[in-house]
Write a protein that holds these residues in place. Sequence first.
Motif, PDB file in Angstrom:
ATOM      1  N   PHE A 267       0.944  -1.429   0.212  1.00  0.00           N
ATOM      2  CA  PHE A 267      -0.343  -0.166   0.207  1.00  0.00           C
ATOM      3  C   PHE A 267       0.668   1.222   0.144  1.00  0.00           C
ATOM      4  N   ALA A 268       1.685   1.056   0.770  1.00  0.00           N
ATOM      5  CA  ALA A 268       3.098   2.428   0.549  1.00  0.00           C
ATOM      6  C   ALA A 268       3.872   2.814  -0.979  1.00  0.00           C
ATOM      7  N   ARG A 269       3.834   1.471  -1.400  1.00  0.00           N
ATOM      8  CA  ARG A 269       5.035   1.979  -1.962  1.00  0.00           C
ATOM      9  C   ARG A 269       3.853   2.143  -3.603  1.00  0.00           C
ATOM     10  N   VAL A 270       2.375   2.013  -3.966  1.00  0.00           N
ATOM     11  CA  VAL A 270       2.361   2.419  -4.679  1.00  0.00           C
ATOM     12  C   VAL A 270       1.602   4.060  -4.268  1.00  0.00           C
ATOM     13  N   ARG A 271       1.163   4.797  -2.752  1.00  0.00           N
ATOM     14  CA  ARG A 271       1.206   6.025  -2.736  1.00  0.00           C
ATOM     15  C   ARG A 271       2.694   6.721  -2.494  1.00  0.00           C
ATOM     16  N   ALA A 272       3.553   6.074  -2.704  1.00  0.00           N
ATOM     17  CA  ALA A 272       5.099   6.598  -2.726  1.00  0.00           C
ATOM     18  C   ALA A 272       5.028   6.922  -4.539  1.00  0.00           C
ATOM     19  N   ARG A 273       4.184   6.845  -5.365  1.00  0.00           N
ATOM     20  CA  ARG A 273       4.885   7.259  -6.858  1.00  0.00           C
ATOM     21  C   ARG A 273       4.846   8.962  -7.204  1.00  0.00           C
ATOM     22  N   PRO A 274       5.441   8.890  -6.986  1.00  0.00           N
ATOM     23  CA  PRO A 274       5.502  10.768  -7.546  1.00  0.00           C
ATOM     24  C   PRO A 274       3.670  10.985  -8.477  1.00  0.00           C
ATOM     25  N   LEU A 275       3.722   9.575 -10.032  1.00  0.00           N
ATOM     26  CA  LEU A 275       3.223  10.083 -11.085  1.00  0.00           C
ATOM     27  C   LEU A 275       2.892   9.319 -11.350  1.00  0.00           C
ATOM     28  N   MET A 276       1.326   9.804 -12.213  1.00  0.00           N
ATOM     29  CA  MET A 276       0.728   8.399 -12.789  1.00  0.00           C
ATOM     30  C   MET A 276       1.208   8.089 -14.167  1.00  0.00           C
ATOM     31  N   ALA A 277       1.229   6.756 -13.990  1.00  0.00           N
ATOM     32  CA  ALA A 277       1.533   6.766 -15.292  1.00  0.00           C
ATOM     33  C   ALA A 277       0.770   6.324 -16.426  1.00  0.00           C
ATOM     34  N   SER A 278       1.124   6.653 -17.515  1.00  0.00           N
ATOM     35  CA  SER A 278      -0.226   6.315 -18.080  1.00  0.00           C
ATOM     36  C   SER A 278      -1.021   6.082 -19.288  1.00  0.00           C
ATOM     37  N   SER A 279      -1.120   4.685 -18.063  1.00  0.00           N
ATOM     38  CA  SER A 279      -2.337   3.682 -18.340  1.00  0.00           C
ATOM     39  C   SER A 279      -3.160   3.447 -17.040  1.00  0.00           C
ATOM     40  N   GLU A 280      -2.138   4.595 -15.133  1.00  0.00           N
ATOM     41  CA  GLU A 280      -3.051   3.901 -14.721  1.00  0.00           C
ATOM     42  C   GLU A 280      -4.684   4.547 -14.535  1.00  0.00           C
ATOM     43  N   SER A 353      -7.225  -1.945  -0.928  1.00  0.00           N
ATOM     44  CA  SER A 353      -7.347  -3.829  -1.743  1.00  0.00           C
ATOM     45  C   SER A 353      -6.671  -2.757  -2.891  1.00  0.00           C
ATOM     46  N   LEU A 354      -7.784  -1.667  -3.440  1.00  0.00           N
ATOM     47  CA  LEU A 354      -7.521  -1.500  -5.072  1.00  0.00           C
ATOM     48  C   LEU A 354      -6.223  -0.721  -5.423  1.00  0.00           C
ATOM     49  N   LEU A 355      -5.739  -0.401  -4.440  1.00  0.00           N
ATOM     50  CA  LEU A 355      -4.540   0.328  -4.863  1.00  0.00           C
ATOM     51  C   LEU A 355      -3.624  -0.225  -4.306  1.00  0.00           C
ATOM     52  N   ILE A 356      -3.227  -1.642  -4.030  1.00  0.00           N
ATOM     53  CA  ILE A 356      -2.364  -2.605  -4.640  1.00  0.00           C
ATOM     54  C   ILE A 356      -2.805  -3.506  -5.685  1.00  0.00           C
ATOM     55  N   ASP A 357      -3.842  -3.485  -5.273  1.00  0.00           N
ATOM     56  CA  ASP A 357      -3.648  -4.692  -6.732  1.00  0.00           C
ATOM     57  C   ASP A 357      -3.252  -3.353  -7.813  1.00  0.00           C
ATOM     58  N   LEU A 358      -3.412  -2.079  -8.035  1.00  0.00           N
ATOM     59  CA  LEU A 358      -2.737  -1.292  -9.178  1.00  0.00           C
ATOM     60  C   LEU A 358      -1.474  -1.514  -9.134  1.00  0.00           C
ATOM     61  N   GLY A 359      -1.046  -1.956  -7.795  1.00  0.00           N
ATOM     62  CA  GLY A 359       0.530  -2.094  -7.903  1.00  0.00           C
ATOM     63  C   GLY A 359       1.658  -2.879  -8.687  1.00  0.00           C
ATOM     64  N   GLY A 360       0.523  -4.226  -8.875  1.00  0.00           N
ATOM     65  CA  GLY A 360       0.790  -4.568  -9.807  1.00  0.00           C
ATOM     66  C   GLY A 360       2.455  -5.231  -9.830  1.00  0.00           C
ATOM     67  N   ALA A 361       3.314  -5.902 -10.570  1.00  0.00           N
ATOM     68  CA  ALA A 361       3.795  -6.612 -10.538  1.00  0.00           C
ATOM     69  C   ALA A 361       5.023  -5.528  -9.258  1.00  0.00           C
ATOM     70  N   ASP A 362       5.027  -4.607  -9.062  1.00  0.00           N
ATOM     71  CA  ASP A 362       5.902  -3.378  -8.517  1.00  0.00           C
ATOM     72  C   ASP A 362       5.293  -4.705  -7.037  1.00  0.00           C
ATOM     73  N   VAL A 363       4.065  -5.256  -6.350  1.00  0.00           N
ATOM     74  CA  VAL A 363       4.604  -4.907  -5.345  1.00  0.00           C
ATOM     75  C   VAL A 363       4.180  -7.138  -5.041  1.00  0.00           C
ATOM     76  N   ASP A 364       4.687  -7.532  -6.561  1.00  0.00           N
ATOM     77  CA  ASP A 364       5.028  -9.007  -6.096  1.00  0.00           C
ATOM     78  C   ASP A 364       5.688  -9.904  -4.985  1.00  0.00           C
ATOM     79  N   ASP A 365       6.998  -9.138  -5.250  1.00  0.00           N
ATOM     80  CA  ASP A 365       7.732  -9.986  -4.799  1.00  0.00           C
ATOM     81  C   ASP A 365       7.682 -10.287  -3.468  1.00  0.00           C
ATOM     82  N   LEU A 366       6.654  -8.936  -2.607  1.00  0.00           N
ATOM     83  CA  LEU A 366       6.185  -9.667  -1.050  1.00  0.00           C
ATOM     84  C   LEU A 366       5.499 -10.422  -0.473  1.00  0.00           C
ATOM     85  N   ALA A 367       4.866 -10.835  -1.787  1.00  0.00           N
ATOM     86  CA  ALA A 367       4.401 -12.562  -1.423  1.00  0.00           C
ATOM     87  C   ALA A 367       5.139 -13.545  -0.643  1.00  0.00           C
ATOM     88  N   GLU A 368       6.093 -13.755  -1.488  1.00  0.00           N
ATOM     89  CA  GLU A 368       7.643 -14.310  -0.459  1.00  0.00           C
ATOM     90  C   GLU A 368       7.705 -14.406   1.123  1.00  0.00           C
TER      91      GLU A 368
END
Length: 554
Positions: A267-280, A353-368
């Motif tokens: 959740f923090a990783r997504v909130r820390a994004r300074p700008l919105m990607a083109s598709s976000e 939850s929606l923002l974690i889903d938006l995180g995509g592959a950038d958060v997947d490492d946390l599952a481990e």
Amino acid sequence: MSTALGLRPPDQVMRLARMGAMHGHRLSFLRVMLRRMFAGGWRFDRPIWRIDAKGVGVATYRLRGPERCYTLVAFGHALPDEDRSDRVIAEAWDATFTLVDGDVTDADLDRLAQAVPLQEAARVSDRELVLSRANRSVRLFSHVIDRLAAGRQPDTEELSHIGYLMRTTAVYGAAKFGTSDRQTWSARPEFAGAFQPEMMTVWLIRAFSIDLVEHMARCRSDRAVRLSLPLRRRLGIGNATGLGMAPFLINHPALLHSWMLARETAFARVRARPLMASSERAEMEELVAKARQEAAEWSVDDPRQQALIEGLRHDLARLADQLPTPETRYPWQELWTWAERTLGLEAQERLVSLLIDLGGADVDDLAETMSADESAPARIDGQMTVETLRRQIERNYAWALATDFDDPDATARLWYVSEDKSEPRLAERAEAPREPYELPLAPGRDAAAANRALLDWPEEATVAAFLLACPEHRHSLRRAQLVARLAYAEIRDNTVAADMLPLDMLRCKLALFGASRFDPRSDRWLRITLFRDCPGPEELVQGQVPRETAAALA
């Protein structure tokens, strides 16, 4: 990746009301399992199908991965309607299951046929990873068979309203009733994280439930058709869960910390994004639209939960109008700041939850990281001073120290183990003399008691000296030292209070599993749905996920 905006504090995250508003997300255990199956080249087949027209017999479902395979053995039974029950004390079911490590032989099937249908009354071998059972959702089960046998698809509204053909009433693993000990398989890559064998089992049970209605429809009529692929994906597997699961979060503090830390970090990783990607922006619009559709279809009999659902629907409509523009700096932090000021807890945690889903592959490492070794108790630091320990208790148990535990309402309940099923139960303290059997499931009360005792000791005294004189506080001090290291290890609420809702603990854990459609049946048990809108194992044959189900894996 930076999480410069920081994690939410445990005093906010670990309150029961907020934990009881959690929703599934990208790091939920079943979604981790699904992504792993599809990305890892796993394959599926059904070697055995010996089921008669009434649904009685045996079938096997096999998943083959890069290094090993697993087989679900499913037994169908004839169960009179009057014997069908969601209660854990039931002794007969429509179907019973076990997940076997490897292939199965006819000799294995003969052995398992003697044990698996008995569930807790028997013992399986250490080749079996999971033991489970399920009952039919009679109305939908019959409706789907009738429609398919007539050459028609079931009513979409009816199917969506109930959402499953069968619901499990227990999913046992980790050495229970003879199943394999976790230490024998925990290092396997396919089981990294939490509850992966259990999620695999339930996924295959879902496939069995769908195959079973199609088979029974074919046995009834030559005109029978298969369930359409969109409706197959729409169906989940139900589950009935009660008090037995609630104390898990208290009894496994290190594991709870790992789960919640991963979630909060994502959740923090997504909130820390300074700008919105083109598709976000488009991705978020799609996620919110799907959340609104799910909320529209979520309806329960419980008046309290129904009121929360109606509030969620209203709040999600407001959220859809509040999405940031691509030019916004720190867009998702800005949206979260607005949500905290404006939305109720259900919608706030849905947005997490929606923002974690938006995180995509950038958060997947946390599952481990979502596991913990709790095989040995934490070692007490006996050299710590009383002053240091008291500071830790005051910092991490401030909510408990502010509670008047002399008030009968503050200790109105107690947890104990039932004699018949050896399952946790909750009693009203004033109604029955069960204190001799009380379980240590009130860490806040016990920490406050330990702190009162510490007040009589010199600040420079050691914890070891204190425990020699007051050994009854050993469990509380061990836990206080652990919580000082693991911020999200403790529920920061009174777990024996008169107004405590066990459902909040159940909801938290089930959301981490990936459950949806939370349906309270009392304040102590509920029904949920797993794997709704997800691909089935039969889709592994193609080795790809259809576009319309990609959101379940994304």
